[in-house]
Design a protein around this motif. Sequence first.
Motif, PDB file in Angstrom:
ATOM      1  N   HIS A   9       0.835  -1.201   0.000  1.00 38.03           N
ATOM      2  CA  HIS A   9       0.000   0.000   0.000  1.00 38.03           C
ATOM      3  C   HIS A   9       0.873   1.255   0.000  1.00 38.03           C
ATOM      4  N   PHE A  10       0.248   2.356  -0.358  1.00 37.02           N
ATOM      5  CA  PHE A  10       0.964   3.639  -0.320  1.00 37.02           C
ATOM      6  C   PHE A  10       0.035   4.629   0.374  1.00 37.02           C
ATOM      7  N   TRP A 151      -9.349  -4.307 -14.072  1.00 33.30           N
ATOM      8  CA  TRP A 151      -8.003  -4.805 -14.354  1.00 33.30           C
ATOM      9  C   TRP A 151      -7.541  -4.583 -15.787  1.00 33.30           C
ATOM     10  N   ASN A 152      -8.417  -4.081 -16.641  1.00 35.90           N
ATOM     11  CA  ASN A 152      -8.012  -4.063 -18.052  1.00 35.90           C
ATOM     12  C   ASN A 152      -7.070  -2.904 -18.413  1.00 35.90           C
ATOM     13  N   TYR A 153      -7.294  -1.722 -17.788  1.00 31.70           N
ATOM     14  CA  TYR A 153      -6.390  -0.581 -18.004  1.00 31.70           C
ATOM     15  C   TYR A 153      -6.014  -0.009 -16.640  1.00 31.70           C
ATOM     16  N   PRO A 154      -5.307  -0.778 -15.818  1.00 34.52           N
ATOM     17  CA  PRO A 154      -5.154  -0.384 -14.408  1.00 34.52           C
ATOM     18  C   PRO A 154      -4.489   0.971 -14.200  1.00 34.52           C
ATOM     19  N   SER A 155      -3.439   1.263 -14.944  1.00 31.94           N
ATOM     20  CA  SER A 155      -2.736   2.526 -14.699  1.00 31.94           C
ATOM     21  C   SER A 155      -3.474   3.691 -15.339  1.00 31.94           C
ATOM     22  N   GLN A 156      -4.022   3.458 -16.523  1.00 35.53           N
ATOM     23  CA  GLN A 156      -4.814   4.507 -17.163  1.00 35.53           C
ATOM     24  C   GLN A 156      -5.999   4.881 -16.271  1.00 35.53           C
ATOM     25  N   MET A 172      -7.740  11.566  -3.197  1.00 37.04           N
ATOM     26  CA  MET A 172      -8.266  10.286  -3.672  1.00 37.04           C
ATOM     27  C   MET A 172      -7.629   9.121  -2.942  1.00 37.04           C
ATOM     28  N   VAL A 173      -8.473   8.194  -2.526  1.00 34.03           N
ATOM     29  CA  VAL A 173      -7.992   6.886  -2.069  1.00 34.03           C
ATOM     30  C   VAL A 173      -8.355   5.921  -3.180  1.00 34.03           C
ATOM     31  N   PHE A 174      -7.336   5.283  -3.751  1.00 33.84           N
ATOM     32  CA  PHE A 174      -7.559   4.432  -4.927  1.00 33.84           C
ATOM     33  C   PHE A 174      -7.345   2.973  -4.568  1.00 33.84           C
ATOM     34  N   LYS A 175      -8.324   2.151  -4.949  1.00 37.75           N
ATOM     35  CA  LYS A 175      -8.158   0.696  -4.786  1.00 37.75           C
ATOM     36  C   LYS A 175      -8.089   0.080  -6.178  1.00 37.75           C
ATOM     37  N   PRO A 176      -6.901  -0.401  -6.560  1.00 41.56           N
ATOM     38  CA  PRO A 176      -6.791  -1.051  -7.866  1.00 41.56           C
ATOM     39  C   PRO A 176      -7.519  -2.390  -7.833  1.00 41.56           C
ATOM     40  N   SER A 177      -7.745  -2.948  -9.013  1.00 43.42           N
ATOM     41  CA  SER A 177      -8.234  -4.327  -9.068  1.00 43.42           C
ATOM     42  C   SER A 177      -7.199  -5.241  -8.418  1.00 43.42           C
ATOM     43  N   GLU A 178      -7.674  -6.217  -7.690  1.00 46.07           N
ATOM     44  CA  GLU A 178      -6.770  -7.187  -7.050  1.00 46.07           C
ATOM     45  C   GLU A 178      -6.018  -8.012  -8.087  1.00 46.07           C
ATOM     46  N   VAL A 179      -6.486  -8.001  -9.327  1.00 46.70           N
ATOM     47  CA  VAL A 179      -5.830  -8.779 -10.391  1.00 46.70           C
ATOM     48  C   VAL A 179      -4.604  -8.032 -10.934  1.00 46.70           C
ATOM     49  N   PRO A 181      -2.583  -5.021  -9.405  1.00 42.85           N
ATOM     50  CA  PRO A 181      -2.436  -3.983  -8.371  1.00 42.85           C
ATOM     51  C   PRO A 181      -1.173  -3.130  -8.465  1.00 42.85           C
ATOM     52  N   LEU A 182      -0.297  -3.362  -9.458  1.00 38.81           N
ATOM     53  CA  LEU A 182       1.053  -2.788  -9.373  1.00 38.81           C
ATOM     54  C   LEU A 182       1.181  -1.350  -9.874  1.00 38.81           C
ATOM     55  N   GLY A 183       0.523  -1.018 -10.962  1.00 34.49           N
ATOM     56  CA  GLY A 183       0.728   0.295 -11.586  1.00 34.49           C
ATOM     57  C   GLY A 183       0.370   1.461 -10.680  1.00 34.49           C
ATOM     58  N   ALA A 184      -0.730   1.347  -9.950  1.00 31.35           N
ATOM     59  CA  ALA A 184      -1.191   2.473  -9.119  1.00 31.35           C
ATOM     60  C   ALA A 184      -0.154   2.858  -8.070  1.00 31.35           C
ATOM     61  N   LEU A 185       0.619   1.869  -7.588  1.00 29.96           N
ATOM     62  CA  LEU A 185       1.652   2.183  -6.595  1.00 29.96           C
ATOM     63  C   LEU A 185       2.728   3.082  -7.212  1.00 29.96           C
ATOM     64  N   LYS A 186       3.043   2.822  -8.477  1.00 27.04           N
ATOM     65  CA  LYS A 186       4.039   3.657  -9.174  1.00 27.04           C
ATOM     66  C   LYS A 186       3.505   5.078  -9.332  1.00 27.04           C
ATOM     67  N   LEU A 187       2.194   5.181  -9.612  1.00 27.53           N
ATOM     68  CA  LEU A 187       1.597   6.510  -9.755  1.00 27.53           C
ATOM     69  C   LEU A 187       1.711   7.273  -8.429  1.00 27.53           C
ATOM     70  N   ALA A 188       1.452   6.581  -7.319  1.00 26.87           N
ATOM     71  CA  ALA A 188       1.551   7.241  -6.002  1.00 26.87           C
ATOM     72  C   ALA A 188       2.972   7.745  -5.770  1.00 26.87           C
ATOM     73  N   GLU A 189       3.958   6.921  -6.124  1.00 23.69           N
ATOM     74  CA  GLU A 189       5.372   7.339  -5.985  1.00 23.69           C
ATOM     75  C   GLU A 189       5.648   8.588  -6.828  1.00 23.69           C
ATOM     76  N   ILE A 190       5.157   8.555  -8.059  1.00 21.96           N
ATOM     77  CA  ILE A 190       5.437   9.656  -8.991  1.00 21.96           C
ATOM     78  C   ILE A 190       4.793  10.951  -8.505  1.00 21.96           C
TER      79      ILE A 190
END
Length: 484
Positions: A9-10, A151-156, A172-179, A181-190
């Motif tokens: 989580h971030f 899960w189809n366009y998770p980062s978009q 915003m509190v964002f919950k990605p699809s459990e399928v 989950p990785l891209g959103a964490l990179k967005l939080a870092e950025i």
Amino acid sequence: MKAQPTASHFIDGAYVEDAAGDLIEVIYPATGEVIAVLHAATPALIDRALASATRAQADWATWRPVDRARILRRAADLIRDRNPDLARLETLDTGKPLQETLVADWPSGADAIEYFAGLAPTVVGETIPLGRDFVYTLREPLGVCVGIGAWNYPSQIACWKSAPALALGNAMVFKPSEVTPLGALKLAEIYIEAGLPAGLFNVVQGRGPVGAALATDARVAKVSLTGSVPTGRKVYAAAAAGVRHVTMELGGKSPLIVFDDASVEDAVGAAMLGNFYSTGQVCSNGTRVFVQKGIKDRFLASLRARSEKIVLGDPLDEATQMGPLVSAVQLDKVMGYIEGAKAEGARLITGGARGPANDGYFVQPTVFADVTDAMTLAREEVFGPVMAVLDFEDEAEVIARANDTEFGLAAGVFTADLARAHRVVGQLQAGTTWINAYNLTPVEAPFGGVKQSGVGRENGHAAVEHYTQVKSVYVGMGPVDAPY
Ligand code: NAD
């Protein structure tokens, strides 16, 4: 191959772990390999995420929009600089080929962040003269918004939701699809690296119950979901209990209508893009392709020849045009629809089998002809590379049949007769339509559905309505005329 993030989580500007949460395995769909293991958020972490978002938003709302915009533009630049690495991670998370993720996923997310950074400072109220007195309006942020992704366009999806939310003064509190989950964490870092204050964009992982806990929390002003219609009904009802704002971006079974005066090759290309891009896992896909009888044979011959040339295989090879489906669950579902279509009497033109690698979730690009309106393939969302071709005779008939569905996400028309194109589009029940094009979704254009396909719009000026609310300020300029 490993893609283990620093933690699951971030929250409040930093990676956070709580090993008490349920395990989530992240699987690379091309091989079935586990590439990361995450934990779902516990109630304590959900609370921390919402508390930090609430705190951060109160200050963010007081910032000048141009100052917010500067941070977002920096985030968009960082995304573009890192696109090759981000695209690779997106490919590992989703199985989509690099050929797509390099140009479609994060680049379109960066566009949204840049667009809303530019738009936010232009969002103003109005002044309403009332003779002596007047009213002015303020467009205020909603507060803490929850984003829940498919899960189809998770980062978009993470970018499309967070960009207008943040630009307009929300958290915003964002919950990605459990399928995926990785891209959103990179967005939080950025965002943090670009200078966004901690707490404004938090990512918590989890399945449905984590999404449900977020959607029902009293601190949340809005829920924006991208997902299926059944999930949409649940999340919309949960949000309604707290009279929360919603945006619902749900599924579809969109018609693509090809009249006999259309360029057959353009229409075939659009039908392929609208069924095979992202291995068919696109909500707005034109999965009911209505072809006017006079061109049916030519259309099918070209469609078959071109579909059989699609390069299916290793998503990390830039020559690959189509990757696997996202998961074993999705593979079973899609194969079930293919078998069902055969059993119901649809004519298989090409594909219809798994391939090429048995350990990945690959399905061949598949086309069925002679599909009728009553067949399951024409009624339910498959979310895989399975195109249904239906025949039609005339305009009135095809419009009625195209609209005969509970969905209303998108629709397309191919014809050389532009008067007819506008006339037909005007009668199609869909939120997003194309004339002589398909599935192009630039950030400048509002995107969303009607009927069961959704509520609200993402992108374009329309999104401003969904991340702000209007306050009216009545200004009395003279004595109060009280009758008492
Ligand atoms: P899904 O409905 O299974 O899940 C979507 C998200 O909702 C996931 O993050 C999931 O964990 C969460 N969720 C599930 N139950 C919940 C609950 N009770 N409360 C809160 N959250 C809950 O969808 P999916 O399989 O991830 O994605 C595919 C679907 O998404 C398709 O139907 C597709 O058409 C749709 N989609 C729509 C758009 C659009 O913009 N209209 C875009 C992409 C995908």
